[in-house]
Scaffold this motif. Structure first.
Motif, PDB file in Angstrom:
ATOM      1  N   LEU A 187     -38.241  -5.922  -0.062  1.00  0.00           N
ATOM      2  CA  LEU A 187     -37.852  -7.317   0.160  1.00  0.00           C
ATOM      3  C   LEU A 187     -36.354  -7.483   0.312  1.00  0.00           C
ATOM      4  CD1 LEU A 187     -40.213  -9.258  -2.286  1.00  0.00           C
ATOM      5  CD2 LEU A 187     -40.535  -8.764   0.139  1.00  0.00           C
ATOM      6  N   ASN A 188     -35.583  -6.702  -0.453  1.00  0.00           N
ATOM      7  CA  ASN A 188     -34.124  -6.884  -0.394  1.00  0.00           C
ATOM      8  C   ASN A 188     -33.512  -6.388   0.909  1.00  0.00           C
ATOM      9  OD1 ASN A 188     -34.333  -4.152  -0.763  1.00  0.00           O
ATOM     10  ND2 ASN A 188     -33.182  -4.073  -2.681  1.00  0.00           N
ATOM     11  N   GLU A 189     -34.334  -5.715   1.758  1.00  0.00           N
ATOM     12  CA  GLU A 189     -33.839  -5.256   3.050  1.00  0.00           C
ATOM     13  C   GLU A 189     -34.295  -6.170   4.183  1.00  0.00           C
ATOM     14  OE1 GLU A 189     -34.778  -1.188   3.775  1.00  0.00           O
ATOM     15  OE2 GLU A 189     -34.163  -0.523   1.770  1.00  0.00           O
ATOM     16  N   LEU A 190     -35.029  -7.207   3.852  1.00  0.00           N
ATOM     17  CA  LEU A 190     -35.558  -8.123   4.858  1.00  0.00           C
ATOM     18  C   LEU A 190     -34.916  -9.496   4.733  1.00  0.00           C
ATOM     19  CD1 LEU A 190     -39.327  -7.180   4.470  1.00  0.00           C
ATOM     20  CD2 LEU A 190     -37.936  -6.764   6.502  1.00  0.00           C
ATOM     21  N   GLY A 191     -35.051 -10.283   5.790  1.00  0.00           N
ATOM     22  CA  GLY A 191     -34.590 -11.668   5.746  1.00  0.00           C
ATOM     23  C   GLY A 191     -33.127 -11.870   6.077  1.00  0.00           C
ATOM     24  N   GLY A 192     -32.398 -10.795   6.345  1.00  0.00           N
ATOM     25  CA  GLY A 192     -30.967 -10.942   6.620  1.00  0.00           C
ATOM     26  C   GLY A 192     -30.668 -11.676   7.911  1.00  0.00           C
ATOM     27  N   ASP A 193     -31.644 -11.706   8.842  1.00  0.00           N
ATOM     28  CA  ASP A 193     -31.423 -12.377  10.121  1.00  0.00           C
ATOM     29  C   ASP A 193     -31.898 -13.819  10.101  1.00  0.00           C
ATOM     30  OD1 ASP A 193     -34.063 -11.640   9.855  1.00  0.00           O
ATOM     31  OD2 ASP A 193     -34.385 -11.418  12.014  1.00  0.00           O
ATOM     32  N   LEU A 194     -32.401 -14.277   8.959  1.00  0.00           N
ATOM     33  CA  LEU A 194     -32.925 -15.646   8.867  1.00  0.00           C
ATOM     34  C   LEU A 194     -31.810 -16.633   8.592  1.00  0.00           C
ATOM     35  CD1 LEU A 194     -36.137 -14.953   6.746  1.00  0.00           C
ATOM     36  CD2 LEU A 194     -35.935 -15.128   9.236  1.00  0.00           C
ATOM     37  N   THR A 195     -31.974 -17.840   9.110  1.00  0.00           N
ATOM     38  CA  THR A 195     -30.989 -18.897   8.883  1.00  0.00           C
ATOM     39  C   THR A 195     -31.699 -20.186   8.517  1.00  0.00           C
ATOM     40  OG1 THR A 195     -31.016 -19.534  11.227  1.00  0.00           O
ATOM     41  CG2 THR A 195     -29.371 -17.899  10.554  1.00  0.00           C
ATOM     42  N   GLY A 196     -30.930 -21.148   8.004  1.00  0.00           N
ATOM     43  CA  GLY A 196     -31.443 -22.484   7.751  1.00  0.00           C
ATOM     44  C   GLY A 196     -32.671 -22.524   6.869  1.00  0.00           C
ATOM     45  N   GLU A 197     -33.665 -23.304   7.285  1.00  0.00           N
ATOM     46  CA  GLU A 197     -34.865 -23.506   6.487  1.00  0.00           C
ATOM     47  C   GLU A 197     -35.657 -22.212   6.314  1.00  0.00           C
ATOM     48  OE1 GLU A 197     -38.665 -26.608   6.223  1.00  0.00           O
ATOM     49  OE2 GLU A 197     -37.432 -26.515   8.035  1.00  0.00           O
ATOM     50  N   GLN A 198     -35.645 -21.364   7.350  1.00  0.00           N
ATOM     51  CA  GLN A 198     -36.389 -20.115   7.237  1.00  0.00           C
ATOM     52  C   GLN A 198     -35.786 -19.222   6.155  1.00  0.00           C
ATOM     53  OE1 GLN A 198     -38.116 -18.287  10.663  1.00  0.00           O
ATOM     54  NE2 GLN A 198     -37.318 -19.848  12.045  1.00  0.00           N
ATOM     55  N   ALA A 199     -34.475 -19.183   6.071  1.00  0.00           N
ATOM     56  CA  ALA A 199     -33.806 -18.398   5.031  1.00  0.00           C
ATOM     57  C   ALA A 199     -34.134 -18.948   3.650  1.00  0.00           C
ATOM     58  CB  ALA A 199     -32.296 -18.397   5.262  1.00  0.00           C
ATOM     59  N   ALA A 200     -34.168 -20.281   3.536  1.00  0.00           N
ATOM     60  CA  ALA A 200     -34.464 -20.912   2.250  1.00  0.00           C
ATOM     61  C   ALA A 200     -35.891 -20.606   1.801  1.00  0.00           C
ATOM     62  CB  ALA A 200     -34.253 -22.425   2.356  1.00  0.00           C
ATOM     63  N   ILE A 201     -36.838 -20.649   2.735  1.00  0.00           N
ATOM     64  CA  ILE A 201     -38.234 -20.365   2.388  1.00  0.00           C
ATOM     65  C   ILE A 201     -38.398 -18.897   2.012  1.00  0.00           C
ATOM     66  CG2 ILE A 201     -40.593 -20.270   3.296  1.00  0.00           C
ATOM     67  CD1 ILE A 201     -39.914 -22.749   4.966  1.00  0.00           C
ATOM     68  N   TRP A 202     -37.738 -18.004   2.749  1.00  0.00           N
ATOM     69  CA  TRP A 202     -37.788 -16.583   2.406  1.00  0.00           C
ATOM     70  C   TRP A 202     -37.271 -16.353   0.989  1.00  0.00           C
ATOM     71  CZ3 TRP A 202     -40.046 -12.259   3.267  1.00  0.00           C
ATOM     72  CH2 TRP A 202     -39.473 -11.060   2.838  1.00  0.00           C
ATOM     73  N   LYS A 203     -36.203 -17.064   0.632  1.00  0.00           N
ATOM     74  CA  LYS A 203     -35.635 -16.923  -0.716  1.00  0.00           C
ATOM     75  C   LYS A 203     -36.647 -17.362  -1.764  1.00  0.00           C
ATOM     76  CE  LYS A 203     -31.673 -18.329  -3.565  1.00  0.00           C
ATOM     77  NZ  LYS A 203     -30.441 -19.150  -3.623  1.00  0.00           N
ATOM     78  N   GLU A 204     -37.384 -18.441  -1.471  1.00  0.00           N
ATOM     79  CA  GLU A 204     -38.427 -18.916  -2.392  1.00  0.00           C
ATOM     80  C   GLU A 204     -39.491 -17.836  -2.599  1.00  0.00           C
ATOM     81  OE1 GLU A 204     -40.234 -22.839  -2.069  1.00  0.00           O
ATOM     82  OE2 GLU A 204     -38.684 -23.362  -0.631  1.00  0.00           O
ATOM     83  N   ILE A 205     -39.909 -17.215  -1.502  1.00  0.00           N
ATOM     84  CA  ILE A 205     -40.942 -16.174  -1.604  1.00  0.00           C
ATOM     85  C   ILE A 205     -40.451 -15.018  -2.453  1.00  0.00           C
ATOM     86  CG2 ILE A 205     -42.250 -14.450  -0.275  1.00  0.00           C
ATOM     87  CD1 ILE A 205     -42.261 -16.478   2.063  1.00  0.00           C
ATOM     88  N   VAL A 206     -39.241 -14.552  -2.177  1.00  0.00           N
ATOM     89  CA  VAL A 206     -38.676 -13.420  -2.925  1.00  0.00           C
ATOM     90  C   VAL A 206     -38.570 -13.755  -4.413  1.00  0.00           C
ATOM     91  CG1 VAL A 206     -36.622 -11.980  -3.225  1.00  0.00           C
ATOM     92  CG2 VAL A 206     -37.439 -12.527  -0.929  1.00  0.00           C
ATOM     93  N   GLU A 207     -38.155 -14.969  -4.719  1.00  0.00           N
ATOM     94  CA  GLU A 207     -38.033 -15.374  -6.130  1.00  0.00           C
ATOM     95  C   GLU A 207     -39.381 -15.397  -6.815  1.00  0.00           C
ATOM     96  OE1 GLU A 207     -35.992 -19.083  -5.957  1.00  0.00           O
ATOM     97  OE2 GLU A 207     -33.982 -18.158  -5.821  1.00  0.00           O
TER      98      GLU A 207
END
Length: 211
Positions: A187-207
């Motif tokens: 998980l810590n190697e994914l999501g780096g290309d996400l921005t805005g709402e998509q980045a926020a939702i990815w952060k929720e999933i990881v948490e």
């Protein structure tokens, strides 16, 4: 079962029944359906997001083909399917004859590669999606990432349908898909290309997964 008999990914193939899914891909011969999900996810992944795993997966498929060939007519359909997957891994566009028990599985793999390889991630990220994700998206993804193989398989297929229906959410959906296979990207190697709402939702999933 195909997985244990041919050793595609030894010790990692769950006993998955076709009726646990309901998609055409999983209506291949029941003895091979556990391995079929692994072949589907791994092949798409190494041809799109995890090209660093390509050689490792090609070697595994080559070994599976050799074992299938040793089994003769008992595994002729599997040998033909494995040969087609190897051709796909080598950059070709193989085909199986109509009526072949693995023809649809191969077609699904090719469709997944096209979907993963032709998306322009930067273009999709430039504009926030207008259509909303399902309200339980975060919960479903987090549950799958911490759940057993059958749940991961169902969720992968659900995400594939969701990506087709909501292409603007493709980057986020692919990040989850890339983490689902047995050796998916951490998980810590994914999501780096996400921005805005998509980045926020990815952060929720990881948490949720971390907690």
């Amino acid at each position: 079962p195909l997985g244990s008999g041919l050793g595609v990914t030894p010790g990692k193939l769950p006993a998955i029944r076709p009726d646990r899914f309901g998609k055409r891909l999983f209506h291949a011969p029941a003895r091979g359906v556990g391995a079929l999900f692994e072949i589907y996810t791994h092949t798409i992944t190494v041809l799109t997001a995890r090209k660093d795993k390509h050689s490792e997966w090609r070697e595994a498929m080559g070994g599976a083909l050799g074992r299938a060939q040793q089994m003769g007519t008992q595994a002729q359909n599997e040998a033909e399917f494995f040969s087609a997957v190897l051709a796909q891994l080598d950059g070709q566009t193989p085909a199986l004859p109509a009526g072949h028990p693995y023809a649809e599985a191969l077609a699904e793999i090719q469709a997944g590669v096209r979907q993963g390889g032709q998306q322009d991630l930067s273009a999709l990220n430039e504009t926030e999606p207008t259509a909303a994700l399902p309200p339980d998206f975060v919960e479903k993804c987090a549950a799958a990432l911490t759940g057993p193989p059958p749940l991961r398989a169902r969720t992968f297929d659900w995400l594939r349908e969701l990506a087709a229906a909501l292409p603007a959410w493709g980057p986020l959906i692919r990040a989850v898909q890339n983490a689902l296979p047995a050796w998916g990207t951490p998980l810590n190697e994914l999501g780096g290309d996400l921005t805005g709402e998509q980045a926020a939702i990815w952060k929720e999933i990881v948490e949720k997964v971390s907690n």
